[in-house]
Design an enzyme around this catalytic site. Structure first.
Site, PDB file in Angstrom:
ATOM      1  N   ASP A  50       0.528  -1.166  -0.326  1.00  0.00           N
ATOM      2  CA  ASP A  50      -0.158   0.133   0.012  1.00  0.00           C
ATOM      3  C   ASP A  50       0.703   1.231  -0.337  1.00  0.00           C
ATOM      4  OD1 ASP A  50      -2.265  -1.645   0.090  1.00  0.00           O
ATOM      5  OD2 ASP A  50      -2.480  -1.678   2.323  1.00  0.00           O
ATOM      6  N   GLU A 127      -4.796  10.563   3.781  1.00  0.00           N
ATOM      7  CA  GLU A 127      -5.399  11.196   4.901  1.00  0.00           C
ATOM      8  C   GLU A 127      -4.129  12.677   5.475  1.00  0.00           C
ATOM      9  OE1 GLU A 127      -2.064   8.511   6.134  1.00  0.00           O
ATOM     10  OE2 GLU A 127      -3.960   8.268   6.902  1.00  0.00           O
ATOM     11  N   ARG A 152      -6.796  20.830  21.988  1.00  0.00           N
ATOM     12  CA  ARG A 152      -6.259  20.754  22.509  1.00  0.00           C
ATOM     13  C   ARG A 152      -5.184  19.331  22.572  1.00  0.00           C
ATOM     14  NH1 ARG A 152      -8.393  25.200  24.902  1.00  0.00           N
ATOM     15  NH2 ARG A 152      -7.528  26.633  25.668  1.00  0.00           N
ATOM     16  N   ASP A 154      -2.712  16.658  20.621  1.00  0.00           N
ATOM     17  CA  ASP A 154      -1.107  15.580  20.232  1.00  0.00           C
ATOM     18  C   ASP A 154      -1.895  16.387  18.696  1.00  0.00           C
ATOM     19  OD1 ASP A 154      -0.389  14.739  22.008  1.00  0.00           O
ATOM     20  OD2 ASP A 154      -0.189  12.538  21.708  1.00  0.00           O
ATOM     21  N   ASN A 168      -6.862   6.447  10.351  1.00  0.00           N
ATOM     22  CA  ASN A 168      -7.879   7.198  10.940  1.00  0.00           C
ATOM     23  C   ASN A 168      -8.911   6.331  11.917  1.00  0.00           C
ATOM     24  OD1 ASN A 168     -10.758   8.877  11.071  1.00  0.00           O
ATOM     25  ND2 ASN A 168     -11.481   6.783  10.233  1.00  0.00           N
TER      26      ASN A 168
END
Length: 272
Positions: A50, A127, A152, A154, A168
């Site tokens: 992939d 993504e 707020r 990462d 995701n």
């Protein structure tokens, strides 16, 4: 049957097995009168996994309207691959019978606004994820001109329907069928307590809506787009939308349905 009107581009990773398949496939394509053309191909074959298909997408992302992709896997089953390394003859025969049919999936448009006024545009097949380098990221999330939340944590990931099964999914997001032209926003380790609050779940955003992420700090941020990584200083805003181009895959009898791909990738055969 002559196939001199079909230009084939091949891209492969550097692993030994993939390289062996690469040279064998080139030889078979030549013997079957296909034109090998990596610069202006009609069909691009990626050999590897992939990640290699993602690399092929970015190599030819400025030719999406005319190029169709097909993935050939040399390792474990891939989400974007229709053929295994022992199915070269099957691939050749399907290329001979090809009538131009395609299966199309949405692509993510990422518009990056820099502090000096410069704007750059990139595309993602899976993504795009923004994080603040080494510190908690604080950013306003605006959806279709509505201030939705002050995030707020990462980072924030925005994915396509095909990308919904990648990063995701590991963030707890939903799996979307690629015929649903929508984007998904997923939070990466958000801070939720008595003082700070976000929705805390992924959001499905329709095709017509624009997503904006506006960092409150202008220091260094990292932006991951599929398997590419960028560092930026002084970002002012990032906009995400469904791109007006799509990625097209070669539609052959070997093109696996989306739900079969999901089942094979995450569930497999269930013993009764």
């Amino acid at each position: 049957m002559k196939n001199t009107d079909k230009r084939i581009g091949i891209i492969s990773n550097r692993k030994r097995q993939s390289q062996e398949v690469y040279y064998l496939l080139k030889d078979k394509l030549r013997k079957n009168n296909f034109i090998l053309n990596d610069k202006n191909p009609d069909i691009v074959i990626s050999i590897g996994g992939d990640g290699m298909l993602l690399s092929a997408f970015h190599k030819y992302e400025n030719q999406l309207d005319r190029v169709r992709f097909v993935g050939l896997h040399t390792g474990h089953l891939g989400f974007y691959t229709d053929y295994r390394d022992f199915e070269l003859d099957k691939l050749i025969e399907n290329l001979k019978l090809d009538t131009g049919a395609k299966v199309s999936y949405p692509v993510l448009n990422v518009k990056i606004h820099h502090g000096d006024g410069e704007v750059s545009v990139k595309r993602a097949l899976n993504e795009a994820t923004i994080k603040r380098s080494g510190r908690t990221m604080v950013a306003d999330v605006v959806i279709n001109q509505v201030h939705f939340e002050r995030f707020r944590g990462d980072g924030i990931s925005v994915s396509t329907p095909t990308g919904s099964t990648a990063y995701n999914k590991s963030l707890g997001g939903a799996v979307l069928h690629p015929t649903i032209e929508a984007l998904q926003v997923a939070e990466v380790a958000s801070l939720n307590n008595r003082v700070f609050r976000t929705l805390g779940s992924s959001i499905i955003v329709p095709k017509k809506d624009k997503i904006e992420v506006i960092p409150t700090w202008s220091d260094r941020h990292s932006l991951s787009i599929d398997n590419q990584h960028f560092l930026y200083n002084n970002l002012s805003k990032i906009e995400y939308q469904i791109d007006h181009h799509k990625i097209h895959f070669l539609a052959t009898p070997s093109h696996t349905s989306f739900w079969n791909r999901v089942k094979d990738a995450f569930i497999g055969e269930v013993e009764e």
